[in-house]
Design an enzyme around this catalytic site. Structure first.
Site, PDB file in Angstrom:
ATOM      1  N   CYS A   1       1.279  -3.418  -7.824  1.00 40.53           N
ATOM      2  CA  CYS A   1       2.470  -4.032  -7.424  1.00 40.53           C
ATOM      3  C   CYS A   1       2.653  -5.506  -7.405  1.00 40.53           C
ATOM      4  CB  CYS A   1       2.468  -3.525  -5.965  1.00 40.53           C
ATOM      5  SG  CYS A   1       4.049  -4.066  -4.804  1.00 40.53           S
TER       6      CYS A   1
ATOM      7  N   CYS B   1       4.349  -7.199  -4.398  1.00 37.17           N
ATOM      8  CA  CYS B   1       3.009  -7.279  -3.102  1.00 37.17           C
ATOM      9  C   CYS B   1       2.080  -8.272  -3.380  1.00 37.17           C
ATOM     10  CB  CYS B   1       2.523  -6.023  -2.853  1.00 37.17           C
ATOM     11  SG  CYS B   1       3.337  -4.395  -3.001  1.00 37.17           S
ATOM     12  N   ASP B   2       1.596  -8.263  -4.849  1.00 36.48           N
ATOM     13  CA  ASP B   2       0.430  -9.203  -4.809  1.00 36.48           C
ATOM     14  C   ASP B   2       0.550 -10.476  -5.839  1.00 36.48           C
ATOM     15  OD1 ASP B   2      -1.018  -7.542  -3.275  1.00 36.48           O
ATOM     16  OD2 ASP B   2      -1.187  -6.183  -4.871  1.00 36.48           O
TER      17      ASP B   2
HETATM   18  C1  FAD Z   1      -1.802  -1.470  -2.902  1.00 34.22           C
HETATM   19  C2  FAD Z   1      -0.561  -1.465  -2.213  1.00 34.22           C
HETATM   20  C3  FAD Z   1      -0.057  -2.723  -1.648  1.00 34.22           C
HETATM   21  C4  FAD Z   1       1.262  -2.636  -1.055  1.00 34.22           C
HETATM   22  N1  FAD Z   1       1.682  -3.964  -0.432  1.00 34.22           N
HETATM   23  C5  FAD Z   1       2.693  -4.060   0.039  1.00 34.22           C
HETATM   24  C6  FAD Z   1       3.274  -5.343   0.646  1.00 34.22           C
HETATM   25  O1  FAD Z   1       2.490  -6.246   0.643  1.00 34.22           O
HETATM   26  N2  FAD Z   1       4.541  -5.275   1.233  1.00 34.22           N
HETATM   27  C7  FAD Z   1       5.269  -4.158   1.164  1.00 34.22           C
HETATM   28  O2  FAD Z   1       6.651  -4.369   1.553  1.00 34.22           O
HETATM   29  N3  FAD Z   1       4.905  -2.937   0.633  1.00 34.22           N
HETATM   30  C8  FAD Z   1       3.625  -2.988  -0.078  1.00 34.22           C
HETATM   31  N4  FAD Z   1       3.407  -1.880  -0.617  1.00 34.22           N
HETATM   32  C9  FAD Z   1       4.365  -0.582  -0.736  1.00 34.22           C
HETATM   33  C10 FAD Z   1       4.526  -0.058   0.786  1.00 34.22           C
HETATM   34  O3  FAD Z   1       3.198   0.393   0.986  1.00 34.22           O
HETATM   35  C11 FAD Z   1       4.990   1.297   0.363  1.00 34.22           C
HETATM   36  O4  FAD Z   1       6.552   1.145   0.094  1.00 34.22           O
HETATM   37  C12 FAD Z   1       5.357   2.316   1.733  1.00 34.22           C
HETATM   38  O5  FAD Z   1       3.983   2.299   2.349  1.00 34.22           O
HETATM   39  C13 FAD Z   1       6.268   3.521   1.500  1.00 34.22           C
HETATM   40  O6  FAD Z   1       6.210   4.244   2.682  1.00 34.22           O
HETATM   41  P1  FAD Z   1       6.395   5.660   2.730  1.00 34.22           P
HETATM   42  O7  FAD Z   1       6.313   6.258   4.329  1.00 34.22           O
HETATM   43  O8  FAD Z   1       7.469   6.078   1.859  1.00 34.22           O
HETATM   44  O9  FAD Z   1       5.179   6.282   1.901  1.00 34.22           O
HETATM   45  P2  FAD Z   1       3.625   6.147   2.267  1.00 34.22           P
HETATM   46  O10 FAD Z   1       3.146   4.978   2.882  1.00 34.22           O
HETATM   47  O11 FAD Z   1       2.866   6.613   0.906  1.00 34.22           O
HETATM   48  O12 FAD Z   1       3.322   7.428   3.401  1.00 34.22           O
HETATM   49  C14 FAD Z   1       3.572   8.837   2.757  1.00 34.22           C
HETATM   50  C15 FAD Z   1       2.564   9.366   3.763  1.00 34.22           C
HETATM   51  O13 FAD Z   1       2.895  10.939   3.536  1.00 34.22           O
HETATM   52  C16 FAD Z   1       1.663  11.568   3.589  1.00 34.22           C
HETATM   53  N5  FAD Z   1       1.965  13.125   2.584  1.00 34.22           N
HETATM   54  C17 FAD Z   1       1.869  13.050   1.318  1.00 34.22           C
HETATM   55  N6  FAD Z   1       2.016  14.364   0.917  1.00 34.22           N
HETATM   56  C18 FAD Z   1       2.125  15.020   2.377  1.00 34.22           C
HETATM   57  C19 FAD Z   1       1.866  16.434   2.403  1.00 34.22           C
HETATM   58  N7  FAD Z   1       1.920  17.313   1.676  1.00 34.22           N
HETATM   59  N8  FAD Z   1       1.708  16.689   3.926  1.00 34.22           N
HETATM   60  C20 FAD Z   1       1.687  15.820   4.875  1.00 34.22           C
HETATM   61  N9  FAD Z   1       1.813  14.544   4.705  1.00 34.22           N
HETATM   62  C21 FAD Z   1       1.937  14.164   3.287  1.00 34.22           C
HETATM   63  C22 FAD Z   1       0.639  10.785   2.849  1.00 34.22           C
HETATM   64  O14 FAD Z   1      -0.741  11.104   3.129  1.00 34.22           O
HETATM   65  C23 FAD Z   1       1.153   9.464   3.551  1.00 34.22           C
HETATM   66  O15 FAD Z   1       0.566   9.246   4.778  1.00 34.22           O
HETATM   67  C24 FAD Z   1       2.204  -1.747  -1.198  1.00 34.22           C
HETATM   68  C25 FAD Z   1       1.697  -0.481  -1.786  1.00 34.22           C
HETATM   69  C26 FAD Z   1       0.380  -0.426  -2.266  1.00 34.22           C
HETATM   70  C27 FAD Z   1      -0.052   0.774  -2.844  1.00 34.22           C
END
Ligand code: FAD
Length: 260
Positions: free
Chosen positions: A68, A71-72
């Site tokens: 990302c 992010c980094d």
């Molecule tokens: C390495 C890294 C660094 C990042 N740094 C930043 C940053 O500095 N700033 C920023 O704004 N964003 C950052 N991001 C992006 C940010 O983390 C994501 O945009 C955000 O977390 C998305 O949120 P979400 O809730 O949609 O999904 P997620 O955070 O991915 O959450 C999805 C959840 O659903 C759960 N899940 C999946 N399938 C199932 C299932 N079948 N049953 C039950 N639960 C399930 C997963 O276990 C997880 O807990 C980063 C991402 C990564 C990978």
């Protein structure tokens, strides 16, 4: 956040959903052997960055390896980084990284890019970007939890080489967690849930929020924002259902025809 949700009566059950039936009324979610029935559902299962599968990739994740740039990227000010990939993700990440890095090398295993023309042109016109063709990364080198270089293989000649770099960005795309929804909801070509009018899917009462429906921004704050939108959409949907049920219950009987 969790404490606040608790305070407002939300219940957290820590199990994975194994199966859903979105066409049933109420909707069924099977998780850890229990079937949950619900009139409304918000899908927020996220997406994961595809990785190369190299042994050192996860070891150095966050210590020179990233998926990302937004992010980094800031942590690579005046450094030399590589971006692995040849599609739109790689071009976008590479172009973004030139705001910070001294130089960006795009490493691609073929001799032509898969990226859209406009993204290619933007990257090719950037003097801080160079391309390394027909090359794949076969290992990430480092010491003391810090990347120092990569091991490369030429995909045509098989020749091995090493390149000193400060950072490795894997730009080979993302995979939304939508496997359990396949065939039940319209997804785009890359598997993201299609939404309209905010977070609404094409099934009434089913909403999608966060990275599972957003291939553009993919940020914590945008995911949280769309989560809030989905919660409001679900609440309004349930409220409208209640009113519709109330209205049909209270509907006056059709007038009986007078006896002849
Ligand atoms: C390495 C890294 C660094 C990042 N740094 C930043 C940053 O500095 N700033 C920023 O704004 N964003 C950052 N991001 C992006 C940010 O983390 C994501 O945009 C955000 O977390 C998305 O949120 P979400 O809730 O949609 O999904 P997620 O955070 O991915 O959450 C999805 C959840 O659903 C759960 N899940 C999946 N399938 C199932 C299932 N079948 N049953 C039950 N639960 C399930 C997963 O276990 C997880 O807990 C980063 C991402 C990564 C990978």
């Amino acid at each position: 956040m969790r404490a606040q949700a608790d305070r407002f009566g939300a219940e957290l059950i820590r199990v994975d959903a194994d199966r859903v039936n979105l066409k049933a009324t109420p909707i069924e979610v099977v998780a850890g052997g229990t079937t949950f029935l619900t009139r409304s559902l918000v899908i927020a299962t996220g997406a994961y960055a595809k990785l190369l599968g190299l042994p050192n990739e996860s070891k150095f994740m966050g210590h020179g390896v990233s998926a990302c740039a937004t992010c980094d990227g800031f942590f690579f000010k005046d450094k030399h980084v590589i971006v692995v990939g040849g599609g739109d993700t790689a071009m976008e990440e590479g172009t973004f990284l030139t705001k910070f890095a001294k130089h960006v090398t795009i490493v691609h295993r073929r001799d032509e890019l898969r990226a859209s023309k406009i993204m290619q042109e933007r990257a090719r016109a950037n003097s801080k970007i160079s391309f390394l063709w027909d090359t794949e990364v076969i290992d990430i080198l480092g010491a003391e939890r810090q990347v120092t270089g990569v091991k490369l293989r030429n995909t045509k000649s098989g020749a091995l080489s090493q390149m000193p770099v400060d950072g490795v960005f894997v730009g080979i795309g993302h995979q939304p967690n939508t496997k359990l929804l396949e065939g039940q909801l319209p997804l785009d070509a890359n598997g993201y849930i299609l939404t309209r009018e905010g977070t609404q899917t094409n099934i009434p009462g089913v909403f999608a929020a966060g990275d599972v429906q957003d291939h553009v921004y993919r940020q914590a704050v945008t995911a949280a924002g769309s989560g809030c939108m989905a919660a409001i959409d679900a609440e309004r949907y349930l409220e409208a259902q209640k009113h519709a049920a109330g209205a049909s219950k209270g509907k006056p009987e059709p007038a009986k025809a007078p006896a002849a």
